[in-house]
Scaffold this motif. Structure first.
Motif, PDB file in Angstrom:
ATOM      1  N   UNK B  58       9.571   1.579  -0.935  1.00 39.31           N
ATOM      2  CA  UNK B  58      10.184   1.301  -2.059  1.00 39.31           C
ATOM      3  C   UNK B  58       9.547  -0.207  -2.149  1.00 39.31           C
ATOM      4  N   UNK B  59       9.195  -0.868  -1.220  1.00 34.78           N
ATOM      5  CA  UNK B  59       8.677  -2.421  -1.389  1.00 34.78           C
ATOM      6  C   UNK B  59       7.334  -2.581  -2.187  1.00 34.78           C
ATOM      7  N   UNK B  60       6.284  -1.537  -1.483  1.00 32.22           N
ATOM      8  CA  UNK B  60       5.150  -1.557  -2.179  1.00 32.22           C
ATOM      9  C   UNK B  60       5.125  -0.847  -3.652  1.00 32.22           C
ATOM     10  N   UNK B  61       4.400  -1.544  -4.479  1.00 32.91           N
ATOM     11  CA  UNK B  61       3.962  -1.124  -5.794  1.00 32.91           C
ATOM     12  C   UNK B  61       2.564  -0.799  -5.703  1.00 32.91           C
ATOM     13  N   UNK B  62       2.342   0.384  -6.775  1.00 31.69           N
ATOM     14  CA  UNK B  62       0.976   0.388  -7.047  1.00 31.69           C
ATOM     15  C   UNK B  62       0.037   0.951  -5.794  1.00 31.69           C
ATOM     16  N   UNK B  63       0.693   1.617  -4.864  1.00 35.38           N
ATOM     17  CA  UNK B  63       0.299   2.120  -3.566  1.00 35.38           C
ATOM     18  C   UNK B  63      -0.762   2.947  -3.641  1.00 35.38           C
ATOM     19  N   UNK B  64      -2.031   2.628  -3.030  1.00 34.99           N
ATOM     20  CA  UNK B  64      -3.065   3.482  -3.161  1.00 34.99           C
ATOM     21  C   UNK B  64      -3.804   3.491  -1.584  1.00 34.99           C
ATOM     22  N   UNK B  65      -4.129   4.857  -1.182  1.00 39.16           N
ATOM     23  CA  UNK B  65      -4.749   4.910  -0.058  1.00 39.16           C
ATOM     24  C   UNK B  65      -6.260   5.107  -0.233  1.00 39.16           C
ATOM     25  N   UNK B  66      -7.202   4.328   0.400  1.00 41.55           N
ATOM     26  CA  UNK B  66      -8.716   4.222   0.140  1.00 41.55           C
ATOM     27  C   UNK B  66      -8.978   4.948   1.387  1.00 41.55           C
ATOM     28  N   UNK B  67      -9.934   4.273   2.166  1.00 42.45           N
ATOM     29  CA  UNK B  67     -10.941   5.017   3.417  1.00 42.45           C
ATOM     30  C   UNK B  67      -9.764   5.762   4.346  1.00 42.45           C
ATOM     31  N   UNK B  68      -9.958   6.979   4.484  1.00 38.79           N
ATOM     32  CA  UNK B  68      -9.080   7.570   5.650  1.00 38.79           C
ATOM     33  C   UNK B  68      -9.809   8.242   6.705  1.00 38.79           C
ATOM     34  N   UNK B  69      -9.533   8.080   7.951  1.00 34.55           N
ATOM     35  CA  UNK B  69     -10.156   8.213   9.114  1.00 34.55           C
ATOM     36  C   UNK B  69      -8.986   9.399   9.950  1.00 34.55           C
ATOM     37  N   UNK B  76      -6.087   6.887  10.718  1.00 32.09           N
ATOM     38  CA  UNK B  76      -6.241   5.487  10.323  1.00 32.09           C
ATOM     39  C   UNK B  76      -6.254   5.574   8.671  1.00 32.09           C
ATOM     40  N   UNK B  77      -5.516   5.180   8.135  1.00 32.48           N
ATOM     41  CA  UNK B  77      -5.223   5.277   6.665  1.00 32.48           C
ATOM     42  C   UNK B  77      -5.392   3.817   6.224  1.00 32.48           C
ATOM     43  N   UNK B  78      -6.388   3.614   5.413  1.00 36.03           N
ATOM     44  CA  UNK B  78      -6.552   2.085   4.709  1.00 36.03           C
ATOM     45  C   UNK B  78      -5.794   2.085   3.319  1.00 36.03           C
ATOM     46  N   UNK B  83       2.770  -6.503  -3.409  1.00 33.00           N
ATOM     47  CA  UNK B  83       4.089  -6.741  -3.154  1.00 33.00           C
ATOM     48  C   UNK B  83       4.443  -7.930  -4.016  1.00 33.00           C
ATOM     49  N   UNK B  84       5.470  -7.981  -4.865  1.00 29.33           N
ATOM     50  CA  UNK B  84       5.541  -8.903  -5.872  1.00 29.33           C
ATOM     51  C   UNK B  84       4.518  -8.909  -6.516  1.00 29.33           C
ATOM     52  N   UNK B  85       3.750 -10.387  -6.670  1.00 30.98           N
ATOM     53  CA  UNK B  85       2.736 -10.657  -7.341  1.00 30.98           C
ATOM     54  C   UNK B  85       1.421 -10.510  -6.541  1.00 30.98           C
ATOM     55  N   UNK B  86       1.551 -10.440  -5.386  1.00 28.53           N
ATOM     56  CA  UNK B  86       0.647 -10.281  -4.401  1.00 28.53           C
ATOM     57  C   UNK B  86      -0.016  -9.025  -4.375  1.00 28.53           C
ATOM     58  N   UNK B  87      -1.449  -8.930  -4.153  1.00 29.96           N
ATOM     59  CA  UNK B  87      -2.297  -7.735  -3.782  1.00 29.96           C
ATOM     60  C   UNK B  87      -2.500  -7.735  -2.107  1.00 29.96           C
ATOM     61  N   UNK B  88      -2.241  -6.719  -1.527  1.00 28.01           N
ATOM     62  CA  UNK B  88      -2.347  -6.732   0.114  1.00 28.01           C
ATOM     63  C   UNK B  88      -3.347  -5.433   0.234  1.00 28.01           C
ATOM     64  N   UNK B  89      -3.854  -5.694   1.399  1.00 32.75           N
ATOM     65  CA  UNK B  89      -4.718  -4.256   1.891  1.00 32.75           C
ATOM     66  C   UNK B  89      -3.692  -4.136   3.330  1.00 32.75           C
ATOM     67  N   UNK B  90      -4.028  -3.058   3.715  1.00 31.42           N
ATOM     68  CA  UNK B  90      -3.147  -2.753   4.939  1.00 31.42           C
ATOM     69  C   UNK B  90      -3.679  -1.484   5.584  1.00 31.42           C
ATOM     70  N   UNK B  91      -3.386  -1.171   6.641  1.00 29.48           N
ATOM     71  CA  UNK B  91      -3.675   0.006   7.382  1.00 29.48           C
ATOM     72  C   UNK B  91      -2.603   0.710   8.362  1.00 29.48           C
ATOM     73  N   UNK B  92      -2.304   2.061   8.020  1.00 26.53           N
ATOM     74  CA  UNK B  92      -1.502   2.864   8.678  1.00 26.53           C
ATOM     75  C   UNK B  92      -2.187   3.376   9.868  1.00 26.53           C
ATOM     76  N   UNK B  93      -1.912   2.976  11.265  1.00 20.71           N
ATOM     77  CA  UNK B  93      -2.376   3.727  12.340  1.00 20.71           C
ATOM     78  C   UNK B  93      -1.353   4.399  13.080  1.00 20.71           C
ATOM     79  N   UNK B  94      -1.595   5.856  12.750  1.00 24.26           N
ATOM     80  CA  UNK B  94      -0.489   7.007  13.105  1.00 24.26           C
ATOM     81  C   UNK B  94      -1.112   7.818  14.337  1.00 24.26           C
ATOM     82  N   UNK B  95      -0.207   8.026  15.246  1.00 24.88           N
ATOM     83  CA  UNK B  95      -0.463   8.802  16.537  1.00 24.88           C
ATOM     84  C   UNK B  95       0.404  10.080  16.372  1.00 24.88           C
TER      85      UNK B  95
END
Lengths: 132, 132
Positions: B58-69, B76-78, B83-95
């Motif tokens: 709910x907090x993230x807007x314009x969410x988009x996955x990029x490189x995926x492993x 590992x999902x980039x 978040x508000x006015x800021x653009x962030x990059x992130x990664x989900x590391x899922x086991x």
């Protein structure tokens, strides 16, 4: 292609352990971009990327890679390390070109306290390595 | 095994888009651990992990996955998001476990300014969703 990238990832591991600038120099493309965990604005070019990566391997202690992913021309390398008294987790997201040279190097760090400590330690390390 | 994990990653993508709690519930093992980008101490168990992941989408807007492993039982999902006015990059590391259920979910975010904004937005979202 996977074999070339895996071989280049092995060379990166050797750089992290041996901190041999010649290994790093051979790995990086001239137009490489470094994306810091701390700042949004990327650092562009080989010289500044060498500065940041060389400072990083000096700042992190007890550095250890954990899960590693190689897919297409990219690698995602999870790690654990210490920054001062704090333990951090992180990931290196490395994009290679068709010749196996690194063209984009992005780092993410958690948690927030560890990221702040890293930002301060990196600033100190960079100032010591590059006195103005 | 890769096919099972890839299918589960597809279900995770569906959850992110549709924000359907039933999809998330089916993906998570009872003993799942959630590792926040902001705090070191993990959150343990399915109920609190659902709270955090539901708040995050709910907090993230314009969410988009990029490189995926996807490798072995992990992904590992980039991603990129606002978040508000800021653009962030992130990664989900899922086991995943051997049945394809998620047993460990770790998130990392850059840069530091975006991580701070996310921490504040997540605290607000969690308080609204779970009034005491």
């Amino acid at each position: 292609m996977a074999t070339l990238i895996e071989a280049q990832v092995e060379k990166w591991h050797r750089f992290v352990v041996e901190q041999d600038g010649q290994i790093l120099d051979a790995l990086l493309a001239e137009e490489v971009v470094f994306r810091s965990p701390f700042l949004w604005k990327p650092k562009e070019g080989k010289a500044v990327t060498i500065q940041y990566l060389s400072a990083a391997v000096r700042v992190f202690k007890n550095f250890e890679y954990l899960r590693e992913f190689v897919q297409d021309n990219a690698a995602a390398l999870e790690f654990k390390a210490q920054v001062g008294e704090l333990t951090v987790k992180g990931i290196d997201l490395i994009q290679f070109d068709q010749d196996g040279q690194i063209i984009d190097f992005e780092v993410m760090i958690r948690p927030a306290s560890g990221l702040q400590a890293l930002g301060a330690a990196m600033a100190k390390q960079l100032a010591e390595a590059n006195p103005s």
